[in-house]
Design a protein around this motif. Structure first.
Motif, PDB file in Angstrom:
ATOM      1  N   LEU A  16       0.809  -1.224   0.000  1.00 20.34           N
ATOM      2  CA  LEU A  16       0.000   0.000   0.000  1.00 20.34           C
ATOM      3  C   LEU A  16       0.846   1.279   0.000  1.00 20.34           C
ATOM      4  O   LEU A  16       0.342   2.339  -0.328  1.00 20.34           O
ATOM      5  CB  LEU A  16      -0.944   0.016   1.217  1.00 20.34           C
ATOM      6  CG  LEU A  16      -1.938  -1.139   1.297  1.00 20.34           C
ATOM      7  CD1 LEU A  16      -2.846  -0.969   2.497  1.00 20.34           C
ATOM      8  CD2 LEU A  16      -2.754  -1.266   0.020  1.00 20.34           C
ATOM      9  N   ARG A  17       2.126   1.181   0.368  1.00 27.28           N
ATOM     10  CA  ARG A  17       2.961   2.392   0.399  1.00 27.28           C
ATOM     11  C   ARG A  17       4.161   2.281  -0.542  1.00 27.28           C
ATOM     12  O   ARG A  17       4.125   2.752  -1.661  1.00 27.28           O
ATOM     13  CB  ARG A  17       3.399   2.693   1.843  1.00 27.28           C
ATOM     14  CG  ARG A  17       3.682   4.180   2.105  1.00 27.28           C
ATOM     15  CD  ARG A  17       4.968   4.727   1.513  1.00 27.28           C
ATOM     16  NE  ARG A  17       6.176   4.099   2.038  1.00 27.28           N
ATOM     17  CZ  ARG A  17       7.399   4.363   1.581  1.00 27.28           C
ATOM     18  NH1 ARG A  17       7.584   5.233   0.592  1.00 27.28           N
ATOM     19  NH2 ARG A  17       8.451   3.730   2.067  1.00 27.28           N
ATOM     20  N   ASP A  18       5.235   1.616  -0.113  1.00 28.56           N
ATOM     21  CA  ASP A  18       6.460   1.688  -0.916  1.00 28.56           C
ATOM     22  C   ASP A  18       6.318   1.006  -2.279  1.00 28.56           C
ATOM     23  O   ASP A  18       6.775   1.532  -3.297  1.00 28.56           O
ATOM     24  CB  ASP A  18       7.646   1.086  -0.142  1.00 28.56           C
ATOM     25  CG  ASP A  18       8.977   1.667  -0.603  1.00 28.56           C
ATOM     26  OD1 ASP A  18       9.000   2.324  -1.662  1.00 28.56           O
ATOM     27  OD2 ASP A  18       9.991   1.461   0.070  1.00 28.56           O
ATOM     28  N   ALA A  19       5.671  -0.153  -2.326  1.00 26.29           N
ATOM     29  CA  ALA A  19       5.494  -0.840  -3.612  1.00 26.29           C
ATOM     30  C   ALA A  19       4.635   0.009  -4.539  1.00 26.29           C
ATOM     31  O   ALA A  19       4.953   0.197  -5.722  1.00 26.29           O
ATOM     32  CB  ALA A  19       4.855  -2.209  -3.383  1.00 26.29           C
ATOM     33  N   ILE A  41      17.255  -0.480   9.170  1.00 27.22           N
ATOM     34  CA  ILE A  41      18.305  -0.194   8.191  1.00 27.22           C
ATOM     35  C   ILE A  41      17.592   0.017   6.861  1.00 27.22           C
ATOM     36  O   ILE A  41      16.924  -0.890   6.363  1.00 27.22           O
ATOM     37  CB  ILE A  41      19.298  -1.368   8.062  1.00 27.22           C
ATOM     38  CG1 ILE A  41      19.913  -1.698   9.423  1.00 27.22           C
ATOM     39  CG2 ILE A  41      20.368  -1.053   7.026  1.00 27.22           C
ATOM     40  CD1 ILE A  41      20.627  -3.041   9.455  1.00 27.22           C
ATOM     41  N   LYS A  42      17.706   1.231   6.350  1.00 29.07           N
ATOM     42  CA  LYS A  42      16.942   1.586   5.156  1.00 29.07           C
ATOM     43  C   LYS A  42      17.874   1.705   3.957  1.00 29.07           C
ATOM     44  O   LYS A  42      18.637   2.656   3.850  1.00 29.07           O
ATOM     45  CB  LYS A  42      16.251   2.926   5.444  1.00 29.07           C
ATOM     46  CG  LYS A  42      15.446   3.517   4.318  1.00 29.07           C
ATOM     47  CD  LYS A  42      14.796   4.809   4.832  1.00 29.07           C
ATOM     48  CE  LYS A  42      14.271   5.673   3.717  1.00 29.07           C
ATOM     49  NZ  LYS A  42      13.144   5.081   3.008  1.00 29.07           N
ATOM     50  N   ASP A  43      17.794   0.710   3.092  1.00 26.07           N
ATOM     51  CA  ASP A  43      18.629   0.709   1.884  1.00 26.07           C
ATOM     52  C   ASP A  43      17.743   1.104   0.708  1.00 26.07           C
ATOM     53  O   ASP A  43      17.236   0.249  -0.017  1.00 26.07           O
ATOM     54  CB  ASP A  43      19.220  -0.707   1.699  1.00 26.07           C
ATOM     55  CG  ASP A  43      19.933  -0.863   0.368  1.00 26.07           C
ATOM     56  OD1 ASP A  43      20.429   0.144  -0.181  1.00 26.07           O
ATOM     57  OD2 ASP A  43      19.989  -2.006  -0.131  1.00 26.07           O
ATOM     58  N   VAL A  89      14.899  -4.635   8.411  1.00 25.56           N
ATOM     59  CA  VAL A  89      15.696  -4.364   7.209  1.00 25.56           C
ATOM     60  C   VAL A  89      14.780  -4.037   6.034  1.00 25.56           C
ATOM     61  O   VAL A  89      13.833  -4.768   5.728  1.00 25.56           O
ATOM     62  CB  VAL A  89      16.632  -5.542   6.868  1.00 25.56           C
ATOM     63  CG1 VAL A  89      17.425  -5.233   5.592  1.00 25.56           C
ATOM     64  CG2 VAL A  89      17.587  -5.800   8.021  1.00 25.56           C
ATOM     65  N   HIS A  90      15.086  -2.902   5.412  1.00 25.56           N
ATOM     66  CA  HIS A  90      14.315  -2.415   4.269  1.00 25.56           C
ATOM     67  C   HIS A  90      15.252  -2.287   3.075  1.00 25.56           C
ATOM     68  O   HIS A  90      16.279  -1.626   3.150  1.00 25.56           O
ATOM     69  CB  HIS A  90      13.721  -1.044   4.614  1.00 25.56           C
ATOM     70  CG  HIS A  90      13.029  -0.371   3.473  1.00 25.56           C
ATOM     71  ND1 HIS A  90      11.700  -0.587   3.188  1.00 25.56           N
ATOM     72  CD2 HIS A  90      13.469   0.512   2.540  1.00 25.56           C
ATOM     73  CE1 HIS A  90      11.354   0.146   2.129  1.00 25.56           C
ATOM     74  NE2 HIS A  90      12.416   0.818   1.706  1.00 25.56           N
ATOM     75  N   THR A  91      14.894  -2.936   1.981  1.00 21.81           N
ATOM     76  CA  THR A  91      15.694  -2.785   0.767  1.00 21.81           C
ATOM     77  C   THR A  91      14.770  -2.772  -0.443  1.00 21.81           C
ATOM     78  O   THR A  91      13.543  -2.866  -0.304  1.00 21.81           O
ATOM     79  CB  THR A  91      16.765  -3.890   0.659  1.00 21.81           C
ATOM     80  OG1 THR A  91      17.625  -3.594  -0.443  1.00 21.81           O
ATOM     81  CG2 THR A  91      16.155  -5.262   0.470  1.00 21.81           C
ATOM     82  N   HIS A  92      15.349  -2.636  -1.612  1.00 22.37           N
ATOM     83  CA  HIS A  92      14.586  -2.674  -2.866  1.00 22.37           C
ATOM     84  C   HIS A  92      15.225  -3.694  -3.791  1.00 22.37           C
ATOM     85  O   HIS A  92      16.424  -3.960  -3.700  1.00 22.37           O
ATOM     86  CB  HIS A  92      14.581  -1.279  -3.520  1.00 22.37           C
ATOM     87  CG  HIS A  92      13.745  -0.278  -2.784  1.00 22.37           C
ATOM     88  ND1 HIS A  92      12.553   0.201  -3.261  1.00 22.37           N
ATOM     89  CD2 HIS A  92      13.918   0.309  -1.575  1.00 22.37           C
ATOM     90  CE1 HIS A  92      12.034   1.060  -2.391  1.00 22.37           C
ATOM     91  NE2 HIS A  92      12.852   1.147  -1.356  1.00 22.37           N
ATOM     92  N   SER A  93      14.430  -4.238  -4.699  1.00 21.74           N
ATOM     93  CA  SER A  93      14.945  -5.279  -5.598  1.00 21.74           C
ATOM     94  C   SER A  93      15.699  -4.717  -6.802  1.00 21.74           C
ATOM     95  O   SER A  93      16.194  -5.491  -7.633  1.00 21.74           O
ATOM     96  CB  SER A  93      13.790  -6.149  -6.113  1.00 21.74           C
ATOM     97  OG  SER A  93      13.340  -7.004  -5.100  1.00 21.74           O
ATOM     98  N   SER A 138      10.598  -2.029  -6.537  1.00 24.47           N
ATOM     99  CA  SER A 138       9.801  -2.325  -5.336  1.00 24.47           C
ATOM    100  C   SER A 138      10.583  -3.278  -4.413  1.00 24.47           C
ATOM    101  O   SER A 138      11.776  -3.505  -4.613  1.00 24.47           O
ATOM    102  CB  SER A 138       8.465  -2.940  -5.762  1.00 24.47           C
ATOM    103  OG  SER A 138       7.714  -3.335  -4.641  1.00 24.47           O
ATOM    104  N   GLN A 139       9.887  -3.801  -3.389  1.00 25.62           N
ATOM    105  CA  GLN A 139      10.544  -4.725  -2.454  1.00 25.62           C
ATOM    106  C   GLN A 139      10.583  -6.149  -3.024  1.00 25.62           C
ATOM    107  O   GLN A 139       9.853  -6.478  -3.951  1.00 25.62           O
ATOM    108  CB  GLN A 139       9.774  -4.748  -1.119  1.00 25.62           C
ATOM    109  CG  GLN A 139      10.207  -3.700  -0.124  1.00 25.62           C
ATOM    110  CD  GLN A 139       9.856  -2.300  -0.571  1.00 25.62           C
ATOM    111  OE1 GLN A 139       8.724  -2.005  -0.910  1.00 25.62           O
ATOM    112  NE2 GLN A 139      10.840  -1.421  -0.607  1.00 25.62           N
ATOM    113  N   PRO A 140      11.437  -7.010  -2.423  1.00 20.46           N
ATOM    114  CA  PRO A 140      11.413  -8.430  -2.758  1.00 20.46           C
ATOM    115  C   PRO A 140      10.049  -9.025  -2.386  1.00 20.46           C
ATOM    116  O   PRO A 140       9.345  -8.487  -1.544  1.00 20.46           O
ATOM    117  CB  PRO A 140      12.521  -9.012  -1.877  1.00 20.46           C
ATOM    118  CG  PRO A 140      13.441  -7.864  -1.586  1.00 20.46           C
ATOM    119  CD  PRO A 140      12.542  -6.662  -1.499  1.00 20.46           C
TER     120      PRO A 140
HETATM  121 CO    CO Z   1      11.950   2.271   0.218  1.00 23.55          CO
END
Ligand code: CO
Length: 459
Positions: free
Chosen positions: A10-13, A172-174, A201-205, A237-239
């Motif tokens: 609903l937010r980052d993706a 940890i925001k990557d 842990v926050h990352t992006h693909s 987006s995220q994994p």
């Molecule tokens: Co992000």
């Protein structure tokens, strides 16, 4: 060992794949299922959602939050907040920050992930303090970046400082998806050894590292990972949620997600993705893997911005020069993490330096203000010669910038008068004045066009 999931659809993706254009009505029917999937939290507000509601979707962001809250009584709702910048790009006075946090919690937020683009913790302390006072969970955030001055020790120090500030977890925001699996493992391990708080842990693909990075982060002891339901995962987006749940369950971790419910959620979002692809809202490019970011160590989004900028000026042949200039500008500015707004500032300045044929012949207002100290403290040293050239005899700002600001609520209330129906309206206006006034206009128009009458009871 249990591993928890934060769902970002609903937010980052939504923000990373379709520029946050998903209207509430599109996802309303699936909220009940999202509430039953077993997520640790639902990231559903903050970031660009607020601006997008007012600017493009004609929605009151606060009302959206209340509706999500009503439909998801069992899952923690989470938002992303840029510290003293709230959801915008400038620093707001403390009374505005405190009221924004308080109203976010009152309207339904449980967890506020709070970050500052420069990791200058003075810029998040008021938001963290108010979050805790309101009885919500403050997740203190480290913006992850790679530079000669960022290392395990500097990150561990940040984590300890955040713990001392009273946050209830460390994130940890990557944002660029450049943290590799081994780096994630070492970093999570080092933080867990030095701080007694849950690690998120926050990352992006974007670069393709994402899923493996999250797996290794969990192996090092990460407590929560951010993922997106598979139909809205991958690329910028995220994994994918289901894939990580599958991998980690096979590895022996306790995963409390309900696979059947996840399938229903994914099936629900598939046609939404198809519609977005068809309309062009979802560009297949953002779903692809972009490994150039690994070589240049700059976020994929920044790379595509540079290409767009140069293409617009018919100067794409200068791309290699701009890519070589970018790390030099970043070094001059004291190695800021390349997250909004620093990524734009550095990219635009590098382009200007190359196109003018002379470095810092033209300097943007933003870079000037940054060098002056209005954004906070640079992580490293700003090039002295450059600072002298830009500032001359002007004194730099060394205090917390918000200390220089007058309270903002009274003036906004007076200006809006009756047009603001509640404190939330006032906050929307302060955050995005033009968009909010346009939204008020449409709202007033709607009110005028609906008439109401009372039915007299006859019995
Ligand atoms: Co992000």
């Amino acid at each position: 060992m249990k591993v928890n999931f934060t769902e970002t659809v609903l937010r980052d993706a939504n923000q990373s794949l379709i520029a946050t254009r998903m209207p509430f009505e599109d996802f309303a029917p699936i909220l009940e299922k999202l509430d039953k999937a077993g997520y640790y939290s639902l990231e559903c507000w903050g970031g660009a959602t607020f601006d997008s509601c007012l600017r493009y979707l004609n929605e009151d962001p606060w009302e959206r939050l209340r509706k999500i809250r009503a439909a998801c009584p069992n899952t923690k709702l989470q938002m992303l907040l840029r510290g003293q910048n709230l959801l915008g790009y400038k620093h707001y006075p403390d009374d505005v920050v405190r009221m924004f946090v308080r109203k976010s919690v009152e309207n339904g937020i449980d967890i506020i992930r709070i970050f500052d683009a420069l990791n200058d913790l003075r810029n998040i302390e008021v938001a963290v303090d108010e979050t805790i006072k309101c009885g919500a969970h403050a997740s203190g955030t480290i913006c992850y970046t790679i530079s000669p001055i960022h290392n395990l020790d500097s990150y561990v120090k940040l984590a300890k400082d955040l713990e001392a500030m009273g946050v209830q977890s460390i994130c940890i925001k990557d944002m660029a998806g450049i943290m590799d699996p081994q780096e994630a493992y070492d970093l999570v391990k080092a933080i867990k050894e030095n701080v007694s708080l849950p690690v998120v842990v926050h990352t992006h693909s974007t670069t393709g590292l994402g899923p493996i990075t999250l797996q290794k982060a969990v192996e090092a002891g990460a407590d929560v990972i951010d993922t997106a339901i598979s139909s809205f995962s991958g690329g910028t987006s995220q994994p994918p949620t289901e894939t990580l749940a599958y991998i980690l369950a096979k590895e022996g971790y306790e995963v409390s997600l309900d696979t059947d419910v996840l399938k229903e959620i994914n099936d629900f979002f598939k046609p939404i993705r198809a519609k977005a692809l068809e309309s062009g809202l979802l560009n297949p490019v953002v779903m692809a893997t972009e490994t150039d970011a690994l070589n240049y160590q700059i976020p994929g989004g920044m790379l595509s911005n540079l290409v767009a900028q140069l293409t617009a000026q018919n100067k794409l042949d200068k791309l290699d020069e701009v890519l070589a200039e970018t790390p030099r500008v970043r070094e001059d500015l004291g190695y800021p993490p390349l997250v909004t707004p620093m990524s734009q500032m550095v990219g635009v300045q590098a382009t200007a330096n190359v196109l003018a044929g002379e470095r810092y012949k033209n300097v943007s207002k933003e870079v000037r203000n940054y060098i002056k100290g209005e954004y906070g403290r640079a992580p490293g040293k700003i090039n002295e010669e450059l600072a002298k050239k830009i500032l001359g005899d002007e004194e730099p700002v060394t205090c917390r910038y918000a200390d220089l600001l007058e309270p903002g609520i009274p003036a906004a209330k007076e200006y809006l008068g009756d047009r603001a129906t509640c404190d939330e309206d006032v906050l929307s206006y302060i955050a995005f004045p033009a968009q909010t006034e346009a939204f008020f206009d449409k709202r007033d128009e709607k009110k005028k066009n609906t008439f109401s009458y009372t039915i007299k009871k006859i019995d």
